[in-house]
Design a protein around this motif. Structure first.
Motif, mmCIF file in Angstrom:
data_model
loop_
_atom_site.group_PDB
_atom_site.id
_atom_site.type_symbol
_atom_site.label_atom_id
_atom_site.label_comp_id
_atom_site.label_asym_id
_atom_site.label_seq_id
_atom_site.Cartn_x
_atom_site.Cartn_y
_atom_site.Cartn_z
ATOM 1 N N PRO A 105 0.851 -1.199 0.000
ATOM 2 C CA PRO A 105 0.000 0.000 0.000
ATOM 3 C C PRO A 105 0.886 1.249 0.000
ATOM 4 C CG PRO A 105 -0.721 -1.569 1.672
ATOM 5 C CD PRO A 105 0.584 -2.065 1.143
ATOM 6 N N SER A 106 0.444 2.294 -0.664
ATOM 7 C CA SER A 106 1.258 3.511 -0.772
ATOM 8 C C SER A 106 1.592 4.094 0.600
ATOM 9 C CB SER A 106 0.571 4.548 -1.652
ATOM 10 O OG SER A 106 -0.670 4.912 -1.094
ATOM 11 N N GLY A 107 0.684 3.963 1.551
ATOM 12 C CA GLY A 107 0.953 4.457 2.904
ATOM 13 C C GLY A 107 2.116 3.739 3.560
ATOM 14 N N ALA A 108 2.242 2.453 3.300
ATOM 15 C CA ALA A 108 3.352 1.681 3.852
ATOM 16 C C ALA A 108 4.659 2.069 3.173
ATOM 17 C CB ALA A 108 3.098 0.186 3.690
ATOM 18 N N ARG A 109 4.609 2.218 1.855
ATOM 19 C CA ARG A 109 5.827 2.595 1.109
ATOM 20 C C ARG A 109 6.386 3.914 1.614
ATOM 21 N NH1 ARG A 109 3.829 1.481 -4.814
ATOM 22 N NH2 ARG A 109 2.092 2.226 -3.666
ATOM 23 N N GLY A 110 5.497 4.873 1.819
ATOM 24 C CA GLY A 110 5.942 6.182 2.284
ATOM 25 C C GLY A 110 6.655 6.107 3.623
ATOM 26 N N LEU A 111 6.153 5.299 4.529
ATOM 27 C CA LEU A 111 6.771 5.166 5.850
ATOM 28 C C LEU A 111 8.041 4.324 5.811
ATOM 29 C CD1 LEU A 111 3.555 4.613 7.973
ATOM 30 C CD2 LEU A 111 4.993 6.648 7.927
ATOM 31 N N MET A 112 8.023 3.270 5.004
ATOM 32 C CA MET A 112 9.152 2.347 4.975
ATOM 33 C C MET A 112 10.374 2.954 4.304
ATOM 34 S SD MET A 112 7.091 -1.134 4.084
ATOM 35 C CE MET A 112 8.561 -2.083 3.755
ATOM 36 N N PHE A 113 10.167 3.840 3.343
ATOM 37 C CA PHE A 113 11.297 4.383 2.618
ATOM 38 C C PHE A 113 11.734 5.741 3.150
ATOM 39 C CE2 PHE A 113 9.391 1.374 -0.471
ATOM 40 C CZ PHE A 113 10.391 0.429 -0.360
ATOM 41 N N ALA A 114 11.075 6.203 4.204
ATOM 42 C CA ALA A 114 11.576 7.371 4.930
ATOM 43 C C ALA A 114 12.652 6.828 5.880
ATOM 44 C CB ALA A 114 10.438 8.037 5.688
ATOM 45 N N ASN A 115 13.295 7.676 6.603
ATOM 46 C CA ASN A 115 14.401 7.238 7.455
ATOM 47 C C ASN A 115 13.886 6.763 8.815
ATOM 48 O OD1 ASN A 115 17.029 6.699 8.098
ATOM 49 N ND2 ASN A 115 17.540 8.810 8.616
ATOM 50 N N HIS A 116 13.211 5.597 8.834
ATOM 51 C CA HIS A 116 12.671 5.022 10.059
ATOM 52 C C HIS A 116 13.350 3.695 10.343
ATOM 53 C CE1 HIS A 116 9.500 8.005 10.139
ATOM 54 N NE2 HIS A 116 9.114 7.670 8.921
ATOM 55 N N GLU A 117 13.285 3.264 11.609
ATOM 56 C CA GLU A 117 13.796 1.938 11.975
ATOM 57 C C GLU A 117 12.688 0.924 11.696
ATOM 58 O OE1 GLU A 117 16.386 1.259 15.564
ATOM 59 O OE2 GLU A 117 15.444 3.173 16.074
ATOM 60 N N LEU A 118 13.004 -0.087 10.896
ATOM 61 C CA LEU A 118 12.029 -1.108 10.536
ATOM 62 C C LEU A 118 12.366 -2.418 11.221
ATOM 63 C CD1 LEU A 118 11.728 -0.348 6.718
ATOM 64 C CD2 LEU A 118 10.296 0.507 8.589
ATOM 65 N N PHE A 119 11.320 -3.069 11.749
ATOM 66 C CA PHE A 119 11.476 -4.325 12.479
ATOM 67 C C PHE A 119 10.611 -5.405 11.841
ATOM 68 C CE2 PHE A 119 12.747 -1.129 15.437
ATOM 69 C CZ PHE A 119 13.634 -1.732 16.324
ATOM 70 N N PHE A 120 11.072 -6.642 11.973
ATOM 71 C CA PHE A 120 10.246 -7.799 11.648
ATOM 72 C C PHE A 120 10.272 -8.715 12.854
ATOM 73 C CE2 PHE A 120 14.462 -9.162 10.428
ATOM 74 C CZ PHE A 120 14.521 -10.513 10.779
ATOM 75 N N SER A 121 9.177 -9.395 13.070
ATOM 76 C CA SER A 121 9.066 -10.295 14.206
ATOM 77 C C SER A 121 9.418 -11.720 13.807
ATOM 78 C CB SER A 121 7.630 -10.270 14.751
ATOM 79 O OG SER A 121 7.483 -11.262 15.749
ATOM 80 N N VAL A 122 10.037 -12.411 14.731
ATOM 81 C CA VAL A 122 10.274 -13.840 14.555
ATOM 82 C C VAL A 122 8.937 -14.553 14.339
ATOM 83 C CG1 VAL A 122 11.086 -15.909 15.768
ATOM 84 C CG2 VAL A 122 12.418 -13.793 15.869
ATOM 85 N N ALA A 123 7.867 -14.019 14.907
ATOM 86 C CA ALA A 123 6.534 -14.608 14.735
ATOM 87 C C ALA A 123 6.130 -14.626 13.265
ATOM 88 C CB ALA A 123 5.503 -13.851 15.562
#
Length: 128
Positions: A21-39
């Motif tokens: 979704p475009s909303g996710a792209r905007g947040l993910m490609f800004a300078n933020h820390e991104l996490f993924f869960s082992v879950a």
């Protein structure tokens, strides 16, 4: 800002940014820390093993790609597990419930495209 991506966003990001979704792209490609869960990796491994069509990927390859692209791995802690019983019964999916509990416990905003998950109070953001 710190963001934990739900399982579907991780899959879509790894397959093609066009599916995000475009909303996710905007947040993910800004300078933020991104996490993924082992879950999420656990869910993908289980569902891939059961031949679910939307989960056809190797969790090992996904993990390596996420780490190589600067994502932080969020382990499952006992606190996350016991916090699940504090959640209202809005959603029954155990993997999503664990992601919600992790986000709340760690103070990380959970990004999701799932409107049901977004009904929980706390650090959850619906992206479209």
């Amino acid at each position: 800002m710190k963001y934990l991506l739900d399982t579907h966003l991780l899959i879509w990001a790894s397959e093609s940014t066009d599916r995000l979704p475009s909303g996710a792209r905007g947040l993910m490609f800004a300078n933020h820390e991104l996490f993924f869960s082992v879950a999420s990796l656990w869910e993908i491994a289980i569902k891939n093993g059961r031949n679910y069509p939307n989960f056809r990927m190797d969790a090992r390859v996904l993990r390596r790609g996420l780490l190589d692209n600067g994502y932080h791995e969020l382990p499952i802690l006992s606190q996350h597990v016991v916090d699940i019983d504090n959640l209202p019964p809005i959603h029954k999916d155990p993997f999503d419930r664990l992601l919600i509990a992790q986000a709340m416990a760690e103070g990380i905003t959970l990004l999701t495209a799932d409107a049901t998950v977004a009904q929980y109070s706390g650090p959850i953001q619906l992206v479209r």
